[in-house]
Design a protein around this motif. Structure first.
Motif, PDB file in Angstrom:
ATOM      1  N   THR A  87       0.813  -1.214   0.000  1.00 16.81           N
ATOM      2  CA  THR A  87       0.000   0.000   0.000  1.00 16.81           C
ATOM      3  C   THR A  87       0.851   1.272   0.000  1.00 16.81           C
ATOM      4  N   ASP A 107      -8.351   4.543 -18.626  1.00 11.99           N
ATOM      5  CA  ASP A 107      -9.327   4.310 -17.569  1.00 11.99           C
ATOM      6  C   ASP A 107      -8.982   3.097 -16.700  1.00 11.99           C
ATOM      7  N   ASN A 109      -7.693   1.126 -13.770  1.00 10.15           N
ATOM      8  CA  ASN A 109      -7.548   1.519 -12.374  1.00 10.15           C
ATOM      9  C   ASN A 109      -6.681   0.509 -11.631  1.00 10.15           C
ATOM     10  N   ASN A 111      -5.804   0.548  -8.661  1.00  3.58           N
ATOM     11  CA  ASN A 111      -6.292   0.307  -7.295  1.00  3.58           C
ATOM     12  C   ASN A 111      -7.091  -0.980  -7.191  1.00  3.58           C
ATOM     13  N   TRP A 112      -7.826  -1.352  -8.260  1.00  2.00           N
ATOM     14  CA  TRP A 112      -8.584  -2.609  -8.266  1.00  2.00           C
ATOM     15  C   TRP A 112      -7.630  -3.798  -8.250  1.00  2.00           C
ATOM     16  N   VAL A 113      -6.548  -3.698  -8.989  1.00  2.00           N
ATOM     17  CA  VAL A 113      -5.546  -4.775  -9.024  1.00  2.00           C
ATOM     18  C   VAL A 113      -4.910  -4.919  -7.646  1.00  2.00           C
ATOM     19  N   GLY A 115      -6.080  -3.888  -4.741  1.00  5.05           N
ATOM     20  CA  GLY A 115      -7.096  -4.370  -3.803  1.00  5.05           C
ATOM     21  C   GLY A 115      -7.350  -5.856  -3.948  1.00  5.05           C
ATOM     22  N   GLY A 116      -7.405  -6.340  -5.180  1.00  8.48           N
ATOM     23  CA  GLY A 116      -7.605  -7.770  -5.421  1.00  8.48           C
ATOM     24  C   GLY A 116      -6.460  -8.606  -4.888  1.00  8.48           C
TER      25      GLY A 116
END
Length: 145
Positions: A87, A107, A109, A111-113, A115-116
């Motif tokens: 993080t 577009d 993101n 952050n999704w990667v 977070g996953g």
């Protein structure tokens, strides 16, 4: 211990192995190696804990409640260290982020990667902790028979 060795080598050489490749050549590394190296003390702590846990497992020869508790502690510490590192806003090489946006579109993101991956690591650690206690309970039941 083999996975600990593999991940340790990977961690300290990430800038040479992981990144965007073109025609078989690394054009930009994924991670900012200086940031990774800045966490070397935490990573070394995790490595030592993993090795100590492996040696303790070997000595015990079977799962016990104490071993399950130690395993849970090592998993928790390892997961916290991973989350802290992953993080860090400066972890990813800026050129890597530009390349990823060029490949997947503006577009995309990241952050999704992230977070996953964090979710996967946390769930895997929790599963390992639960399995440790299940193994200890099974061994405990066998001893009572």
């Amino acid at each position: 211990m083999i996975w600990t060795a593999i991940w340790s080598v990977f961690y300290f050489n990430a800038d040479n192995w992981v990144g965007v490749y073109r025609n078989g050549e690394l054009i930009t590394p994924t991670f900012n190696q200086e940031v990774l190296v800045s966490y070397w003390l935490l990573v070394a702590l995790v490595i030592v804990l993993e090795i100590a846990l492996s040696i303790y497992k070997w000595r015990e020869e079977q799962w016990t409640v104490r071993l399950a508790v130690l395993n849970a502690a090592v998993q928790a510490i390892s997961t916290v260290v991973f989350v802290v590192i992953f993080t860090d806003a400066t972890l990813f090489n800026e050129r890597f982020l530009v390349e990823i946006n060029a490949i997947f579109g503006a577009d995309f993101n990241m952050n999704w990667v992230i977070g996953g991956i964090l979710l996967l690591v946390i769930v895997t650690a929790l599963m390992d902790i639960v399995q440790g206690f299940q193994k200890a309970r099974i061994q405990e039941a066998k001893r009572k028979i």
